[in-house]
Each structure stands twice: as structure tokens, then as C-alpha cells.
Design a protein around this motif. Structure first.
Motif, PDB file in Angstrom:
ATOM      1  N   SER A  86       0.822  -1.195   0.000  1.00  9.41           N
ATOM      2  CA  SER A  86       0.000   0.000   0.000  1.00  9.41           C
ATOM      3  C   SER A  86       0.866   1.260   0.000  1.00  9.41           C
ATOM      4  O   SER A  86       0.503   2.278  -0.592  1.00  9.41           O
ATOM      5  N   GLU A  87       2.058   1.174   0.595  1.00  7.95           N
ATOM      6  CA  GLU A  87       2.973   2.324   0.523  1.00  7.95           C
ATOM      7  C   GLU A  87       3.496   2.525  -0.904  1.00  7.95           C
ATOM      8  O   GLU A  87       3.548   3.653  -1.403  1.00  7.95           O
ATOM      9  N   THR A  88       3.842   1.436  -1.566  1.00  9.87           N
ATOM     10  CA  THR A  88       4.308   1.535  -2.957  1.00  9.87           C
ATOM     11  C   THR A  88       3.228   2.188  -3.821  1.00  9.87           C
ATOM     12  O   THR A  88       3.504   3.100  -4.604  1.00  9.87           O
ATOM     13  N   HIS A  89       1.994   1.715  -3.631  1.00  9.83           N
ATOM     14  CA  HIS A  89       0.887   2.262  -4.413  1.00  9.83           C
ATOM     15  C   HIS A  89       0.677   3.736  -4.087  1.00  9.83           C
ATOM     16  O   HIS A  89       0.487   4.565  -4.986  1.00  9.83           O
ATOM     17  N   ALA A  90       0.743   4.089  -2.804  1.00 11.24           N
ATOM     18  CA  ALA A  90       0.551   5.484  -2.395  1.00 11.24           C
ATOM     19  C   ALA A  90       1.614   6.379  -3.044  1.00 11.24           C
ATOM     20  O   ALA A  90       1.309   7.486  -3.502  1.00 11.24           O
ATOM     21  N   ARG A  91       2.852   5.905  -3.091  1.00 17.56           N
ATOM     22  CA  ARG A  91       3.924   6.705  -3.717  1.00 17.56           C
ATOM     23  C   ARG A  91       3.712   6.843  -5.224  1.00 17.56           C
ATOM     24  O   ARG A  91       3.962   7.903  -5.801  1.00 17.56           O
ATOM     25  N   GLU A  92       3.215   5.791  -5.839  1.00 15.88           N
ATOM     26  CA  GLU A  92       2.888   5.871  -7.277  1.00 15.88           C
ATOM     27  C   GLU A  92       1.817   6.930  -7.513  1.00 15.88           C
ATOM     28  O   GLU A  92       1.893   7.724  -8.458  1.00 15.88           O
TER      29      GLU A  92
END
Ligand code: ADP
Ligand code: MG
Length: 255
Positions: free
Chosen positions: A128-134
Motif C-alpha cells: 500500500s505504501e508503494t501504491h501510495a507513492r505511485e
């Protein structure tokens, strides 16, 4: 002509006490379509968006979202109603962005975006952090992950609010006057993010008074007044050749 219908309203009515706010609304939105809802204050635009998102329930008619019954349906004397759980599942598929961004002030930008996926979807933290940064990169704010909302301009906060809505991977995005609370010089950056979303094929219903955006981005414009849909058509048709005096008066007032 075989575009899948993702929002369908048939004879949708909504009352608040004696105030009949939505009067037999018929409207359908196809997948990937961008519909701009226009109309004077009090005409029922926000209420209609809130019904689509199950924040309000309709009193009459039929409203389906993504092919499934949304909220409520009265068919003759039979009443169909969704459970809280079904409503929550529906809401996940529909992102909403309001005039006021309502970010949590004591959480960072990244935490604001990750909150719902972690809580509602029980998403895995790293993913979810990776997605949030994207998503932050997508709204043009990759460097603001660790900032707090108060450190951002209104336009930046609204872009974070859009990223937060997208974090749930919605198939439909609803915007309720997303730029109305912004200083004029900050409006463009938010509209640019919305234009990009539209270009990527997101299904969008947008309440806005930004006529240039409506002209450039909308596939269809719907003009509402007093709880009715007065007129609907392409931006060229509605702006260039409005059929009703009510529409003409409104367009004169916002130009
Ligand atoms: P718009 O977004 O087009 O300005 P709204 O949907 O906000 O219009 O409001 C339509 C009408 O419904 C108004 O008369 C408003 O006062 C009324 N209304 C909206 N929400 C509520 C509510 N929660 N309770 C009672 N009346 C409401
Ligand atoms: Mg409104």
C-alpha cells in the motif's frame, strides 16, 4: 454503442422532509465517460452524487452502480435494501472528492493516502505504501510524501485528496466542486490532474462551474435545476445551442 453502463438512474427521487430534492432523475453513465453536472445552487447535484455513493439513500426509483443495485429500490410495494456490508463494498468502488479536502492534519500525506486501504481493505503495508507513492507521483507530488497537510497549498491538498480516493482503486470517481474552495491560481493544477485521469479512461461524474474544463473534458453535460434534469447533451450542444431558457440563464450567470 456497446459501451457498458456503469451508473444507471431510473426515476430516482429523494426527499428531505417536504423538500423534494431529486425528482425522477433518469441518467446513465457509460464506462470511461466523463459527465459534468451543472446547475444552480440547491438544484440537487451534491445529493445526486451522494446517492450514487450511498451516502444518502433514495426514496424511489432504481439506482445501479457497476451493474449492481445501489442502496435502495422500491418496486411497487416491494422494498429492496442493501446491508451495511454490501453498501461498504459498493463504496469502495466509487471514489469521491469534495470541495473541502478534509485530510487528517496530524497524519503525513503518505499516511493519509494509505489509511483507507490499510483499514478498509486490510491491504499489506508495503504494497500500500508503494501504491501510495505511485499515486503521489501521478498527481505531481512525489516529494511531498512526508509533509503534513498544513505544509501544502490548497491545490496540493486537493491533489492529495484525489490520490487518497484513487488509493482504493475505484472504478468510478465523483467530484463535487473540487476547485470551488481554491484560490484561482491553484485551480489549474487540480483540473490538470482530473484531465489526466479522464484521459486514462476513468469514469467520472464532475460537479463544477469550470466551463472550460467542461468544454474540453466532458463527453456529456447534464444541466440540473430544482431537482430535475433540464437538459443534457454534448458540451457543444449545451453551451453552443442550449434548448431551455433556464439553461441559457444559468450559462449567462456563470460566464
Ligand atoms: P446542490 O449541490 O445542487 O447545490 P444540494 O444537493 O446540496 O444541491 O441540495 C439540494 C437541496 O437539498 C437543497 O434544498 C438543500 O438544502 C437540501 N439538502 C441537501 N442535503 C440535505 C440534508 N442532509 N438534509 C436536509 N436537506 C438537505
Ligand atoms: Mg453542491
Amino acid at each position: 454503442m456497446s459501451v457498458e453502463t456503469v451508473i444507471q438512474a431510473e426515476g430516482v427521487s429523494k426527499r428531505f422532509g417536504d423538500n423534494h430534492v431529486l425528482k425522477h432523475i433518469n441518467m446513465s453513465v457509460g464506462k470511461g465517460e466523463v459527465v459534468v453536472l451543472l446547475g444552480p445552487s440547491g438544484s440537487g447535484k451534491s445529493t445526486f452524487l451522494r446517492c450514487i455513493n450511498n451516502l444518502e439513500r433514495i426514496d424511489d426509483g432504481l439506482l445501479t452502480v457497476n451493474g449492481e443495485l445501489s442502496g435502495y429500490r422500491r418496486d411497487g410495494n416491494t422494498l429492496y435494501e442493501l446491508s451495511e456490508k454490501q453498501i461498504a463494498k459498493h463504496r469502495e468502488q466509487v471514489g469521491m472528492v469534495f470541495q473541502r479536502f478534509n485530510l487528517f492534519p496530524h497524519k503525513t500525506v503518505l499516511e493519509n493516502i494509505m489509511l483507507a486501504p490499510l483499514k478498509v481493505k486490510r491491504a499489506e503495508r508495503a504494497a500500500s505504501e508503494t501504491h501510495a507513492r505511485e499515486l503521489l507521483a501521478r498527481v505531481g507530488l512525489p516529494e511531498k510524501a512526508d509533509a503534513y497537510p498544513s505544509q501544502l497549498s490548497g491545490g496540493q491538498q486537493q491533489r492529495v485528496a484525489i490520490a487518497r480516493a484513487l488509493a482504493m482503486r475505484p472504478s468510478i470517481m465523483l467530484f463535487d466542486e473540487p476547485t470551488s474552495a481554491l484560490d484561482p491560481e491553484l485551480v489549474g493544477e487540480v483540473l490538470d490532474v482530473m484531465k489526466q485521469l479522464a484521459a486514462e479512461g476513468m469514469t467520472m461524474v464532475v460537479v463544477t462551474h469550470e466551463m472550460t474544463f467542461a468544454r474540453e473534458v466532458a463527453d456529456r453535460v447534464v444541466f440540473m435545476a430544482d431537482g430535475y434534469i433540464v437538459e443534457t447533451g454534448t458540451p457543444e450542444a449545451v453551451f453552443g445551442n442550449p434548448q431551455h431558457e433556464r439553461t441559457r440563464a444559468f450559462l449567462r450567470s456563470v460566464r
